[in-house]
Write a protein that holds these residues in place. Sequence first.
Motif, PDB file in Angstrom:
ATOM      1  N   THR B  47       0.842  -1.231   0.000  1.00 40.66           N
ATOM      2  CA  THR B  47       0.000   0.000   0.000  1.00 40.66           C
ATOM      3  C   THR B  47       0.859   1.256   0.000  1.00 40.66           C
ATOM      4  OG1 THR B  47       0.092  -0.036   2.390  1.00 40.66           O
ATOM      5  CG2 THR B  47      -1.825  -1.111   1.379  1.00 40.66           C
ATOM      6  N   ARG B  48       2.182   1.119  -0.203  1.00 43.14           N
ATOM      7  CA  ARG B  48       3.049   2.322  -0.122  1.00 43.14           C
ATOM      8  C   ARG B  48       2.523   3.413  -1.051  1.00 43.14           C
ATOM      9  NH1 ARG B  48       8.122   0.167   1.846  1.00 43.14           N
ATOM     10  NH2 ARG B  48       7.909  -2.103   1.854  1.00 43.14           N
ATOM     11  N   GLU B  49       2.297   3.040  -2.319  1.00 41.60           N
ATOM     12  CA  GLU B  49       1.926   4.040  -3.339  1.00 41.60           C
ATOM     13  C   GLU B  49       0.530   4.600  -3.037  1.00 41.60           C
ATOM     14  OE1 GLU B  49       3.023   0.985  -3.864  1.00 41.60           O
ATOM     15  OE2 GLU B  49       5.097   1.498  -4.450  1.00 41.60           O
ATOM     16  N   LEU B  50      -0.394   3.722  -2.637  1.00 41.59           N
ATOM     17  CA  LEU B  50      -1.767   4.175  -2.329  1.00 41.59           C
ATOM     18  C   LEU B  50      -1.739   5.264  -1.261  1.00 41.59           C
ATOM     19  CD1 LEU B  50      -4.904   4.005  -2.130  1.00 41.59           C
ATOM     20  CD2 LEU B  50      -4.603   2.083  -0.549  1.00 41.59           C
ATOM     21  N   TYR B  51      -1.082   4.964  -0.139  1.00 44.99           N
ATOM     22  CA  TYR B  51      -1.154   5.921   0.974  1.00 44.99           C
ATOM     23  C   TYR B  51      -0.315   7.163   0.738  1.00 44.99           C
ATOM     24  CZ  TYR B  51      -4.189   3.152   3.839  1.00 44.99           C
ATOM     25  OH  TYR B  51      -5.297   2.493   4.308  1.00 44.99           O
ATOM     26  N   GLU B  52       0.714   7.050  -0.162  1.00 41.96           N
ATOM     27  CA  GLU B  52       1.475   8.269  -0.451  1.00 41.96           C
ATOM     28  C   GLU B  52       0.540   9.316  -1.053  1.00 41.96           C
ATOM     29  OE1 GLU B  52       5.421   6.938  -1.304  1.00 41.96           O
ATOM     30  OE2 GLU B  52       5.680   8.670  -2.662  1.00 41.96           O
ATOM     31  N   SER B  53      -0.273   8.870  -2.048  1.00 38.49           N
ATOM     32  CA  SER B  53      -1.168   9.864  -2.663  1.00 38.49           C
ATOM     33  C   SER B  53      -2.310  10.207  -1.721  1.00 38.49           C
ATOM     34  CB  SER B  53      -1.705   9.341  -4.015  1.00 38.49           C
ATOM     35  OG  SER B  53      -1.618   7.945  -4.086  1.00 38.49           O
ATOM     36  N   TYR B  54      -2.908   9.204  -1.002  1.00 41.99           N
ATOM     37  CA  TYR B  54      -4.048   9.531  -0.123  1.00 41.99           C
ATOM     38  C   TYR B  54      -3.611  10.502   0.976  1.00 41.99           C
ATOM     39  CZ  TYR B  54      -7.712   9.242   3.358  1.00 41.99           C
ATOM     40  OH  TYR B  54      -8.673   9.582   4.265  1.00 41.99           O
ATOM     41  N   ASN B  55      -2.407  10.261   1.569  1.00 45.39           N
ATOM     42  CA  ASN B  55      -1.955  11.135   2.674  1.00 45.39           C
ATOM     43  C   ASN B  55      -1.861  12.582   2.199  1.00 45.39           C
ATOM     44  OD1 ASN B  55      -1.859   8.962   4.330  1.00 45.39           O
ATOM     45  ND2 ASN B  55       0.365   8.647   4.190  1.00 45.39           N
TER      46      ASN B  55
END
Lengths: 295, 342, 273, 352
Positions: B47-55
Motif C-alpha cells: 500500500t506504499r503508493e496508495l497511501y502516499e497519494s491519499y496522505n
Amino acid sequence: MEVYSTGYTAETERFGKEMESSTKKIIPGFGLTFGITVTFLGLLVILPLSYIVIYTLKLSPERFFQVIFSKRVVTSFALSLSSALIATLVNTVMGVVIAFVLVRYEFPGKRIMDALIEIPFALPTSVAGISLTALYGERGVMGKLYSHLGISVAYTRLGIIIALTFVSIPYVVRSVEPVLNNLDHSIEEAAGSMGASRSLIFRRVIFPEIAPAVFSGAALSFGRCLGEYGSVVFIAGNMPYKTEIVPIIIMSRLQEFNYSEASAIAFVMLIFSFMILFISNIVSSHNIKIKAGIR
Amino acid sequence: MRRKLSLLLLTSILMSLVLTGCGFNRDKDGNTTSERVTLINVSYDPTRELYESYNRYFERKWKKSTGQSLDVIQSHGGSGKQALEVANGLKADVVTLALAYDTDSIAKSGLIASDWQKRLPDNSCPYYSTIVFLVRKGNPKHIRDWDDLVRPDVSVLTPNPKTSGGARWNYLAAYAYALEKYDNDSTKVFGFMRDLYRNVSVLDSGARASTTSFTENGQGDVLICWENEAYLTEKNDKGDYQIIYPSVSVKAETPVSIVDSVVKSHGTKKIAENYLKGLYDERAQEICARNYYRPSDQRVLDKYKKYFPTDFKMVTIDDFGGWEKVAKKHFSNGGIFDRIYS
Amino acid sequence: MKEKGNSKAIKWLLIIISAVFLFIMVIMPLFTVISGALQKGLGFYIGAITDKYTLKALILTIKAAFASVIVTSIFGLIAAWAVTRYSFPGKKIIKSIIDIPVTISPVICGMIFLLLFGRQGFIYPLLDKVGIDVIFAVPGIIIVTVFVTLPMVFREIVPVLEARGTQEEEAAAMMGADGWTIFRRVTFPSVKWPFIYGIILSASRAMGEFGAVSVISGHLRGLTNTLPLHIEILFNEFNTTEAFAVSSILVILSIALMLLRLLLQQYSSRKRT
Amino acid sequence: MYVALDDVNKNYGDYKASDHVSFSIEKGKLTGLLGPSGSGKTTILRMIAGLETPDSGTISIDGTVVNDIPASKRGIGFVFQNYALFSYMSVYDNIAFGLSVKKVPKDRIKSRVNELISLVGLKGMENRYPSQLSGGQRQRVAFARAIAPGPKLLLLDEPFAAIDAKVRVELRTWLKEMIEKLSITSIFVTHDQDEAIEVADQIIIIDHGRVEQSGTPVEIYQQPRTAFTASFVGNATVIPDYHIFSHFEDIHGANTAVIRPEFLHLTRAGEVEQFPNSSEVGTVESILFRGSHMEIKVWVKGSLLTVNRPIEESRVEIGEKVHIFIYQIFVTTRDKVYHLKNKALYDDSVVI
C-alpha cells in the motif's frame, strides 16, 4: 593496528611471590570504575540477555526439544554451521596468504590491497546484501558467468557462503598480520641456512608461530558468520529446509508472535557463540602463556 | 568534589538521550490542539503508493477544514510483522493491514476495541483486492488457472503465509479452487496444496519482497500476488509481464481501524477517525481505484471496470468460517501449512 | 633470504591469488553499488541522495552513531581502567561479558531489547505512564546501536594498557595524585591513539548496523528508519537505483572513516618514533 | 629511632614473605636491605611505603604508626626498580608532578625543579622524554622526582639493577653523596653485596623473610652472627666439616665452616713460611687474573679453597704443590657463628 585484536597481548601478570601485590588499595578509583562497569554491564548486557532465558524457560522441556530438534530448525542449524564453516575455511586460507603477502612482500598497489581488507568491516551488511544479490543474481555479471557453468548462486547455499565470506574477510588477516610482523626473521634464516626448503620453513617454523592467531581469527570469523543476518537475508531466498539460516528463522518466529520459540533457538545460538568465544579465549591465553614463557 | 561533578555530568548526558519530551495541549475531550500533529499509519507491504497519494490528499483536506497541519508517517512491512510490532508497543494511531486476522490479534492484546470491524462501513474496508497470477510476457508456460501451477515444469513464487498477509490470501484462493475441483475431498485438496508449494522456489517474508524476487531477480515462472501489486508491476515494467485471472479467487478484505489506546494517549482520536472516514470520500475512492485497489463504492468500481473484472468466483473469508478457524486450522504450528512443508 | 628463482615465482603467484580474490570479493560488489547508483544518471543520483526521507534517515543514523560513540568511549575507558589497573578475581568473566555484543547475532541483539522493552516486559507500563517510548522509537535504536558497538573502544585500549603495567600509576598514587589526575595525566596519554581508533571503529560499525535495528525500529518512514533500513525499504520498493544511490552515501562515509583511520595510523607511528 | 618495624608478618597464601621482621633505622642514615632475590626484602620496602599492607605487626615512621595511613600521605619518596617514569611527560613535568599534585604555586615549582635538575646533573634535558634518556639519566630523573616534594623518608627498590656495570659504580657514589648532602633517611633494597657495603651506613641481611643480622658493613663483614650472613657476604667458600683442618679448636656439635680468601696465605715450596708445621698441603686447581691480584683455587683435603696472591709475587703453576696457612675460620651452626683462630697463632712459636 589490529581491528579485532583476538588475543590480549602478554598480560604482565606478576609472577613469583615477591612481586605479588594487590594494587587495589594504592591506585585510587577502583570502587567507582568497577562499580560503573558492573552496573552498566548488568543493565545493558546481562538484564536483556536474561530475557532469552526467561522466555526459553516458558517452554516446557518437551516443547523446547520439540522446537530445537524440529526438522526445519535442525536443517537450518546445519546450514548455518556448515556455511559459516566453509566461509571461515576460505577466509582462513586466503587470510593467511593475504597476511603473508602484505607482511613479506613489496609490490605496487600494496596499500590499496591493505585498504580493501577493511571494506567488509566498513560496509553496512544491508548494502553488502543488495550488491551481492545484484552481482550474483540472474542478471548480474557474476550471476551470468556462473549460469554458463550451470551453477545458480543467488537464492542458493552458494549465495549464502559468498555473503558470509565477504562479511568475514578481515578477521584472519588482521589476526595473523601482527604476529607475522613481529616474527623475527632470524629463526627463518637459521632454518634456511640449515638447508630447509621454503615449504619446510613455512610448515615447521612459520606456521607453528602463527597457528594460535590463525585459530582465534578463524574462531571470531566463524562466530560472526553464524550470526550474520543483514547480507544473507537478501541473497538467501529464505526457503525453509534449503536456504533458511538460523537468524532468519529467529526473525520469522518473532514475526509469528512466537517469542518463546524464538528465544529457545536464540538460546542454542548463544551457546554456540559462547563456546566459540571460550575456545578462542583459551587459545589466545595459551598463546600468551607460551609467549611470556610462563608454564 | 570534582569527581562527583563529572559523574553527574555523565549521567545527565545518558538520561537526556533516553527522555523524549512531549508537550501537552488538549481540548475538552482529549484531542490535541497543537498547531502541528503527526499521525502514524502502520500498513502492509503493497500500500506504499496508495497511501502516499491519499496522505497528500487528506493532509490538504485537514489543513483546509481545521487549520491543523498534519504529517502522516507510514510504516510498511509484512502484515504479520507489523501486527506484532503494534501489539508490542509500536505507537500506531491507525492500522491498515492485509487481513482482519492481524488487526484482531492487535485487538486481542487490548489495544483495539473488540468490535472494531463494525465501526466503519463494508466491514471497515474502504478498499479491497483479490489474488491473481503474474506471468512473463507472452505467458511462455501457458498458465491459465491454478491447475497449471502444480505442473512440475512450473516454478511458483509466493511469500511465507506465516509472516505475510498476502500469502495467506494466496493460500486461501488456491485452497478454495482445490475444494471446488475435488469437491471438498480433503486428502486430494491436501495433495494439490503440497504439489503447489513444492513448486515454490522462493518463500520471501513479505509480498513486496516476493514481487522483487520475481521481477528484479527473475525468479520463478509465475507470481501469485495481489491484483494491485500485479497492475503496479505491469505499470513499472511496460509490457514485460501479463496478468492472468484464475477461475477462483478470494475477496481479499483489507480492513482499517484506529488503535484506541494509542489515539487516547496521543490525543489523535478525532483526526484518526476522520483519516479513515476520508478513505470513503469519492475523491479517495478514485485514488484507491487509480492505485488498482477495488473501491468499496460501487459507482467508482464500475467507472474503473476495465481494471477490475468480476467474471470469476470470489470466495470470502466467511465461506471458510472466519479467520479464527482458518488461522487455527491452516497457519498455526502443526497446521495444514506446516504439514505441507514437513 | 636471497630471493632464489622459484621463490620469486611463488611471490608473484601469492600476490596474484590475493589480488584476484579481493577483486572478486570486494571490488566487484563495490563496483556494483556505484554503477547501480549511477544507472539513471547523475541528476537522478543527486535527487535520490537529497530526498526528504534519505536525509532524515541519515540524520538518525548519525545521531545513533554519535550517541554510541559517546557511550562506548566513556564506558571503554572506565571498564579498561577497572580491568587493567587492578587484579581481582572474575576479571576474565567481565572481559568475556564485554565481548558478548560482538559474538552474538545482531538479530538476537535486537530481539533481547524487543523482549525487554516490549509491551509484555515489566518496564513498558512504567515507561508508558511517563510517556517515554523506547522500542519502535529513537531511544530504542540508540540503545541497540550502543549495545552492538559496546566493546569497540574497550578492545582497542586494553592490550595497550596491559602491556604498560601499572607502575606509573602506582608511582603517581604514591605522590598523592587522585584517580582523576592519574587518569588524565598518566594513563590517558598512553592510550590516546588506540582510543581514537576505537571511536572511529565504533562509529563506522554503528552506522552500518542493520540486523539488530531492523528488529526494534518499526520502520516508521522518516522517524525511525536509519539509513541501512531505508536502503532495505527502497530495495523493496522496486527503486533499486535509489537504493544503490543511498547505499553509496554509506559506502562513502565508511570509506572516509577508514581512510581517517589509516591516516591516524601513519601519523601516530611517525610521531612516536 | 626514625623508622621502626615491630614483629611484622606478611604471607601470600602459604608463602611467608615476612616472618616476624623487626628492625629500626636511625634518622638521616642510609640503610641497605641485602638478600638474595625472593628473600622478601622488596616486600618489606613496599610495606614501609604503603604499597603492601602487613598481616600483623606495626610500622612506624618518625614515631607515628603508619599501618593505616595511605601511601600518599606517608610523606615518602619511592624510586621504582625500572624507574616508572611517566612516559608521556617531559623530564620537567615528571619531576614537577609531586609538587603540582600538592597544588604548589607554579613559580615555586619552577625554582624547585630547576634546582633539582642541576643537582642531579641533567641541565638542558628538561624537555626530553624518558624514552630519549639513557638508563643512568632516567635513574637520576626518578631520584629527582622522588625527592622533589621533600619527603622525610626515601625508599629505593634495587635502584641500579637495570644499569650497566660501569655507570652503576659511578651512580653508587653519586647516590651516597646526594643522600648525605640532603641528609634524608633512606632505605634501599639490593641483592648486590658490593653495592650494600659500598653505599649503606647500615646493612640489614634478609633471607626467607627473616632478619638475619643488621649492623655496619664492617660488623656484617667481620662478625657474621648467622651461618647465612657468613656465607652470603664476601667471597665465601663453605666447608661441610672443618675438622679436616687439624689446627682448630673443636666446637661440640658444629662442623660447617666458612672460609674467605683473606683468611688464607699461600707459600710456594722454597719460600719462607711463617708457621711451617701448622699449614696444609694443597694442589693448585686454577689461576684467575683479577687485576690487583691473582685469585688461585687450591684443593686442600678435598675442599676447593680460594686464596688471593699479590701480583708482584711469583707466578704459581697449575698442579703445583703449595702450602696453605689458614689464619681463621667462621664455624657456623644454624644461628651462631664461632670465630676460630688457628692454634699456631696462640703458642707463638714462630720461626724467625
